[in-house]
Scaffold this active site. Structure first.
Site, PDB file in Angstrom:
ATOM      1  N   VAL A   1      31.462  43.335  37.398  1.00 55.51           N
ATOM      2  CA  VAL A   1      32.833  43.788  37.620  1.00 55.51           C
ATOM      3  C   VAL A   1      32.905  45.220  37.128  1.00 55.51           C
ATOM      4  O   VAL A   1      32.127  45.638  36.270  1.00 55.51           O
ATOM      5  CB  VAL A   1      33.871  42.906  36.897  1.00 55.51           C
ATOM      6  CG1 VAL A   1      33.935  41.519  37.539  1.00 55.51           C
ATOM      7  CG2 VAL A   1      33.550  42.781  35.411  1.00 55.51           C
ATOM      8  N   SER A   2      33.846  45.986  37.646  1.00 46.83           N
ATOM      9  CA  SER A   2      33.856  47.428  37.406  1.00 46.83           C
ATOM     10  C   SER A   2      34.284  47.824  36.003  1.00 46.83           C
ATOM     11  O   SER A   2      33.824  48.819  35.464  1.00 46.83           O
ATOM     12  CB  SER A   2      34.764  48.125  38.433  1.00 46.83           C
ATOM     13  OG  SER A   2      34.269  47.920  39.739  1.00 46.83           O
ATOM     14  N   THR A   3      35.200  47.070  35.392  1.00 48.65           N
ATOM     15  CA  THR A   3      35.713  47.439  34.075  1.00 48.65           C
ATOM     16  C   THR A   3      35.824  46.215  33.197  1.00 48.65           C
ATOM     17  O   THR A   3      35.775  45.080  33.657  1.00 48.65           O
ATOM     18  CB  THR A   3      37.109  48.092  34.170  1.00 48.65           C
ATOM     19  OG1 THR A   3      38.055  47.097  34.592  1.00 48.65           O
ATOM     20  CG2 THR A   3      37.109  49.234  35.172  1.00 48.65           C
TER      21      THR A   3
END
Length: 205
Positions: free
Chosen positions: A19-21
């Site tokens: 996931v990106s963050t």
């Protein structure tokens, strides 16, 4: 971050999740991969990253690469090809290296096995789309900022904000915390922590 071990008896496969963050939840990807592995008779070993897909400097991905190098898995399952990378060059390089070693890569949401020449062709198309989407998102962000500046409403990040605080990153580092721990505490990616530490070093000089 890392991977889980399971008892012997059933063949294991590596499941890579990104996931990106740190604010995003990986549970939906994990659940999907667990369902796939159960249907295929695999025991999943999860490698989970919470960082950008723009580069390959990710802790869990690096552990996965090491495990593959040592021959611990011959199958990698992902939710979507852009979880592997949002860079066409990085994605194709990784995929080619894996396939040349006889490693099978499967995307569950795209219902595709990237093995063979057709798989390489499909991966290049899908990775190109992922890179284009990433570039488009950045362009929209830049245009939004420029538009806000032209209207005099853009203030930028507030001084002292957690996401732009090299001093706090340096303090946490001085306390002996690792990059991953600092990233969690500051709710940013590891690459951001590295930038903050470099900025702090310049100030110290």
């Amino acid at each position: 971050i890392g991977y889980l071990t399971y008892s012997r008896g059933m063949k294991t496969c590596a499941c890579y999740v990104r996931v990106s963050t740190f604010g995003q939840n990986e549970s939906s990807q994990v659940s999907e991969l667990e369902r796939y592995c159960a249907a295929q008779g695999f025991k999943p070993v999860f490698f989970v990253d919470k960082s950008t897909g723009s580069n390959l400097q990710r802790p869990a991905f690096e552990k996965l690469e090491t495990a593959l190098f040592h021959g611990e898995f011959d199958t990698v399952v992902i939710y979507k090809i852009d979880r592997l990378s949002r860079s066409l060059l990085d994605g194709i390089t990784v995929l080619s290296n894996w396939l040349n070693k006889g490693i099978r890569l499967i995307s569950t949401s795209q219902q595709f096995d990237f093995n063979g020449s057709v798989g390489k062709l499909m991966s290049s198309v899908l990775l190109s789309v992922a890179e284009m989407e990433n570039d488009t998102r950045r362009e929209r962000q830049a245009l939004g900022i420029e538009n806000a500046k032209s209207k005099g409403v853009y203030k930028g990040r507030k001084l002292g904000a957690t996401k732009a605080n090299p001093a706090r990153a340096a303090k946490l580092r001085a306390e002996g915390k690792k990059l991953q721990e600092i990233a969690v505490l500051m709710n940013v990616g590891i690459s951001s922590v590295q930038r903050y530490l470099k900025a702090a070093d310049k100030v110290a000089l």
